[in-house]
Write a protein that holds these residues in place. Structure first.
Motif, PDB file in Angstrom:
ATOM      1  N   ASN A  40       0.824  -1.211   0.000  1.00 48.28           N
ATOM      2  CA  ASN A  40       0.000   0.000   0.000  1.00 48.28           C
ATOM      3  C   ASN A  40       0.855   1.258   0.000  1.00 48.28           C
ATOM      4  N   ILE A  41       1.928   1.257   0.762  1.00 47.56           N
ATOM      5  CA  ILE A  41       2.814   2.429   0.797  1.00 47.56           C
ATOM      6  C   ILE A  41       3.447   2.654  -0.567  1.00 47.56           C
ATOM      7  N   LEU A  42       3.887   1.576  -1.214  1.00 51.54           N
ATOM      8  CA  LEU A  42       4.479   1.711  -2.546  1.00 51.54           C
ATOM      9  C   LEU A  42       3.461   2.226  -3.558  1.00 51.54           C
ATOM     10  N   TYR A  43       2.228   1.724  -3.498  1.00 49.00           N
ATOM     11  CA  TYR A  43       1.209   2.183  -4.435  1.00 49.00           C
ATOM     12  C   TYR A  43       0.819   3.633  -4.163  1.00 49.00           C
ATOM     13  N   LEU A  44       0.770   4.019  -2.896  1.00 48.28           N
ATOM     14  CA  LEU A  44       0.482   5.410  -2.562  1.00 48.28           C
ATOM     15  C   LEU A  44       1.589   6.332  -3.076  1.00 48.28           C
ATOM     16  N   ALA A  45       2.840   5.904  -2.933  1.00 50.36           N
ATOM     17  CA  ALA A  45       3.956   6.693  -3.454  1.00 50.36           C
ATOM     18  C   ALA A  45       3.893   6.791  -4.973  1.00 50.36           C
ATOM     19  N   TYR A  46       3.531   5.689  -5.637  1.00 51.64           N
ATOM     20  CA  TYR A  46       3.390   5.695  -7.091  1.00 51.64           C
ATOM     21  C   TYR A  46       2.282   6.650  -7.524  1.00 51.64           C
ATOM     22  N   THR A  47       1.160   6.633  -6.831  1.00 50.90           N
ATOM     23  CA  THR A  47       0.057   7.529  -7.160  1.00 50.90           C
ATOM     24  C   THR A  47       0.453   8.985  -6.951  1.00 50.90           C
ATOM     25  N   ALA A  48       1.137   9.272  -5.852  1.00 50.88           N
ATOM     26  CA  ALA A  48       1.594  10.643  -5.600  1.00 50.88           C
ATOM     27  C   ALA A  48       2.588  11.086  -6.667  1.00 50.88           C
ATOM     28  N   TYR A  49       3.461  10.173  -7.086  1.00 50.11           N
ATOM     29  CA  TYR A  49       4.425  10.496  -8.143  1.00 50.11           C
ATOM     30  C   TYR A  49       3.711  10.799  -9.454  1.00 50.11           C
ATOM     31  N   GLN A  50       2.696  10.011  -9.782  1.00 44.14           N
ATOM     32  CA  GLN A  50       1.933  10.262 -11.006  1.00 44.14           C
ATOM     33  C   GLN A  50       1.233  11.614 -10.962  1.00 44.14           C
ATOM     34  N   ILE A  51       0.637  11.924  -9.845  1.00 42.74           N
ATOM     35  CA  ILE A  51      -0.046  13.218  -9.723  1.00 42.74           C
ATOM     36  C   ILE A  51       0.960  14.361  -9.828  1.00 42.74           C
ATOM     37  N   TYR A  52       2.119  14.182  -9.256  1.00 38.54           N
ATOM     38  CA  TYR A  52       3.143  15.225  -9.285  1.00 38.54           C
ATOM     39  C   TYR A  52       3.700  15.424 -10.686  1.00 38.54           C
ATOM     40  N   THR A  53       3.955  14.325 -11.422  1.00 36.29           N
ATOM     41  CA  THR A  53       4.580  14.462 -12.733  1.00 36.29           C
ATOM     42  C   THR A  53       3.574  14.734 -13.844  1.00 36.29           C
ATOM     43  N   ILE A  54       2.461  14.030 -13.863  1.00 30.18           N
ATOM     44  CA  ILE A  54       1.484  14.178 -14.937  1.00 30.18           C
ATOM     45  C   ILE A  54       0.525  15.325 -14.661  1.00 30.18           C
ATOM     46  N   GLY A  55       0.114  15.452 -13.433  1.00 32.21           N
ATOM     47  CA  GLY A  55      -0.850  16.486 -13.073  1.00 32.21           C
ATOM     48  C   GLY A  55      -2.244  15.906 -12.934  1.00 32.21           C
ATOM     49  N   TRP A  56      -2.996  16.452 -12.014  1.00 26.81           N
ATOM     50  CA  TRP A  56      -4.337  15.947 -11.729  1.00 26.81           C
ATOM     51  C   TRP A  56      -5.271  16.113 -12.920  1.00 26.81           C
ATOM     52  N   ASP A  57      -5.169  17.255 -13.604  1.00 29.58           N
ATOM     53  CA  ASP A  57      -6.059  17.513 -14.737  1.00 29.58           C
ATOM     54  C   ASP A  57      -5.835  16.503 -15.862  1.00 29.58           C
ATOM     55  N   ASN A  58      -4.584  16.177 -16.149  1.00 24.82           N
ATOM     56  CA  ASN A  58      -4.300  15.206 -17.205  1.00 24.82           C
ATOM     57  C   ASN A  58      -4.775  13.809 -16.817  1.00 24.82           C
ATOM     58  N   ILE A  59      -4.647  13.449 -15.559  1.00 24.07           N
ATOM     59  CA  ILE A  59      -5.123  12.141 -15.096  1.00 24.07           C
ATOM     60  C   ILE A  59      -6.638  12.059 -15.240  1.00 24.07           C
ATOM     61  N   MET A  60      -7.342  13.117 -14.872  1.00 24.20           N
ATOM     62  CA  MET A  60      -8.794  13.130 -14.999  1.00 24.20           C
ATOM     63  C   MET A  60      -9.220  13.104 -16.471  1.00 24.20           C
ATOM     64  N   GLU A  61      -8.473  13.774 -17.343  1.00 26.96           N
ATOM     65  CA  GLU A  61      -8.775  13.751 -18.773  1.00 26.96           C
ATOM     66  C   GLU A  61      -8.584  12.345 -19.344  1.00 26.96           C
ATOM     67  N   GLN A  62      -7.519  11.664 -18.954  1.00 21.77           N
ATOM     68  CA  GLN A  62      -7.299  10.284 -19.401  1.00 21.77           C
ATOM     69  C   GLN A  62      -8.415   9.373 -18.893  1.00 21.77           C
ATOM     70  N   SER A  63      -8.848   9.582 -17.676  1.00 24.92           N
ATOM     71  CA  SER A  63      -9.933   8.789 -17.114  1.00 24.92           C
ATOM     72  C   SER A  63     -11.227   9.023 -17.882  1.00 24.92           C
ATOM     73  N   ARG A  64     -11.507  10.271 -18.228  1.00 23.85           N
ATOM     74  CA  ARG A  64     -12.705  10.592 -18.995  1.00 23.85           C
ATOM     75  C   ARG A  64     -12.667   9.951 -20.371  1.00 23.85           C
ATOM     76  N   GLN A  65     -11.503   9.984 -21.033  1.00 24.14           N
ATOM     77  CA  GLN A  65     -11.363   9.366 -22.351  1.00 24.14           C
ATOM     78  C   GLN A  65     -11.557   7.857 -22.285  1.00 24.14           C
ATOM     79  N   MET A  66     -11.052   7.229 -21.253  1.00 28.52           N
ATOM     80  CA  MET A  66     -11.231   5.787 -21.092  1.00 28.52           C
ATOM     81  C   MET A  66     -12.699   5.451 -20.864  1.00 28.52           C
ATOM     82  N   MET A  67     -13.391   6.267 -20.089  1.00 28.27           N
ATOM     83  CA  MET A  67     -14.822   6.035 -19.844  1.00 28.27           C
ATOM     84  C   MET A  67     -15.608   6.161 -21.146  1.00 28.27           C
ATOM     85  N   GLU A  68     -15.290   7.167 -21.956  1.00 30.05           N
ATOM     86  CA  GLU A  68     -15.969   7.331 -23.229  1.00 30.05           C
ATOM     87  C   GLU A  68     -15.689   6.168 -24.164  1.00 30.05           C
ATOM     88  N   GLN A  69     -14.483   5.645 -24.137  1.00 29.64           N
ATOM     89  CA  GLN A  69     -14.097   4.530 -24.992  1.00 29.64           C
ATOM     90  C   GLN A  69     -14.907   3.287 -24.636  1.00 29.64           C
TER      91      GLN A  69
END
Length: 106
Positions: free
Chosen positions: A74-103
């Motif tokens: 869990n700690i490793l996955y939390l660190a991975y998630t925080a790293y993704q949010i830091y590098t990609i950005g929350w807005d880009n993650i939400m946009e990718q999620s929206r595109q996957m939902m539409e697909q």
């Protein structure tokens, strides 16, 4: 005096196992697995103070190891998630999620 069993064995296993699927929810499984690890640690401390009074220390020790492994996952996955949010950005993650939902809707 007859030896008795340590109390929270099944609870430790249940909390640890519940923490495993919750790691997929941004590492939220830290909470139940951390609680399981803490309970197992205190139960083993109780056993080490008076080893002749208790019998099921092996199951508590195994539960502590399971809780620790799941806590680390869990700690490793939390660190991975925080790293993704830091590098990609929350807005880009939400946009990718929206595109996957539409697909998957089509």
């Amino acid at each position: 005096m007859e030896p008795k069993q340590l109390q929270y064995g099944p609870l430790i296993y249940i909390l640890a196992i519940v923490g495993l699927p919750l790691c997929c929810c941004a590492g939220i499984g830290i909470i139940p697995s951390g609680i399981a690890f803490y309970i197992a640690h205190t139960e083993l401390k109780k056993y080490y103070e008076n080893p002749d009074a208790y019998t099921n220390q092996d199951s508590i020790y195994t539960g502590k190891i399971v809780a620790l492994v799941i806590l680390i996952i869990n700690i490793l996955y939390l660190a991975y998630t925080a790293y993704q949010i830091y590098t990609i950005g929350w807005d880009n993650i939400m946009e990718q999620s929206r595109q996957m939902m539409e697909q998957y809707e089509q």
